[in-house]
Design an enzyme around this catalytic site. Structure first.
Site, mmCIF file in Angstrom:
data_model
loop_
_atom_site.group_PDB
_atom_site.id
_atom_site.type_symbol
_atom_site.label_atom_id
_atom_site.label_comp_id
_atom_site.label_asym_id
_atom_site.label_seq_id
_atom_site.Cartn_x
_atom_site.Cartn_y
_atom_site.Cartn_z
ATOM 1 N N GLU A 207 3.006 -5.531 13.990
ATOM 2 C CA GLU A 207 1.858 -5.684 14.851
ATOM 3 C C GLU A 207 1.485 -7.317 15.036
ATOM 4 O OE1 GLU A 207 -1.720 -3.550 13.880
ATOM 5 O OE2 GLU A 207 -2.341 -3.803 15.963
ATOM 6 N N ARG B 275 0.731 -1.307 -0.094
ATOM 7 C CA ARG B 275 -0.110 0.171 -0.186
ATOM 8 C C ARG B 275 0.711 1.234 -0.128
ATOM 9 N NH1 ARG B 275 -2.275 -3.953 3.149
ATOM 10 N NH2 ARG B 275 -1.375 -3.089 4.996
#
Ligand code: AMP
Length: 173
Positions: free
Chosen positions: A98, A61
């Site tokens: 994460e 992205r």
């Protein structure tokens, strides 16, 4: 469009890619012509006065926003890629996500020493990815003139890992 209007186009996907993670899906925003253009304009407004020579964005992205931002600013774009994708001589940095671990590579001749670089990504979560990109820039003798994000998950305190860097996000959670 305002950043609140842009925020309304970010979709929360619970438990993706694994349980307990709320994934911020930017595809509705990217797919909306007005919202995508407006996002790039907001990013450019912050980036332009910092006079970057290149935007450094990671797949996937980061390529979408980074390529459009570089075009808007009239500067270059440097792709940071997963290991094994780049064809030329490269340098590597490893980081924590994460969810999991990964590495990013850039070409060793991606920019000249002293180049002004903005590192860009869609989401600032723990800051591990952005910190790895800062390290890549510094390994090549570049100057990080900012770390720019569409979204910041402020509750994960990613900014703290980028303590010496000027950090900006359009949308915070
Ligand atoms: P971090 O290194 O923890 O700051 O993670 C940032 C990278 O992981 C970005 O490239 C994001 O695309 C992705 N990412 C991490 N957490 C999320 C999330 N909750 N939603 C969407 N993307 C995420």
């Amino acid at each position: 469009m305002t950043t609140d209007q842009l925020k309304a186009l970010v979709r929360d996907v619970p438990d993706f890619p694994q349980e307990g993670i709320v994934f911020k899906d930017l595809m509705p925003l990217i797919g909306n012509a007005d919202a995508f253009r407006s996002t790039i304009e907001h990013l450019a407004e912050w980036a332009r006065p910092r006079s970057p020579d290149v935007i450094l964005g990671a797949e996937a992205r980061g390529f979408i926003f980074g390529g459009a931002l570089a075009y808007e600013l009239g500067c270059g774009f440097v792709p940071a890629r997963k290991p094994g994708k780049l064809p030329w001589e490269k340098i590597r940095a490893t980081y924590e996500l994460e969810y999991g671990n990964d590495s990013l590579e850039i070409h060793a001749d991606a920019f000249a020493r002293g180049a002004r670089v903005i590192v860009l990504d869609d989401v600032l979560a723990t800051g591990g990815t952005a910190k790895a990109k800062v390290e890549l820039v510094e390994q090549l003798g570049g100057i990080v003139v900012g770390a720019l994000f569409v979204i910041e998950l402020a509750f994960l305190h990613g900014r703290e890992r980028l303590a010496n860097t000027d950090v900006q996000a359009l949308i915070a959670y």
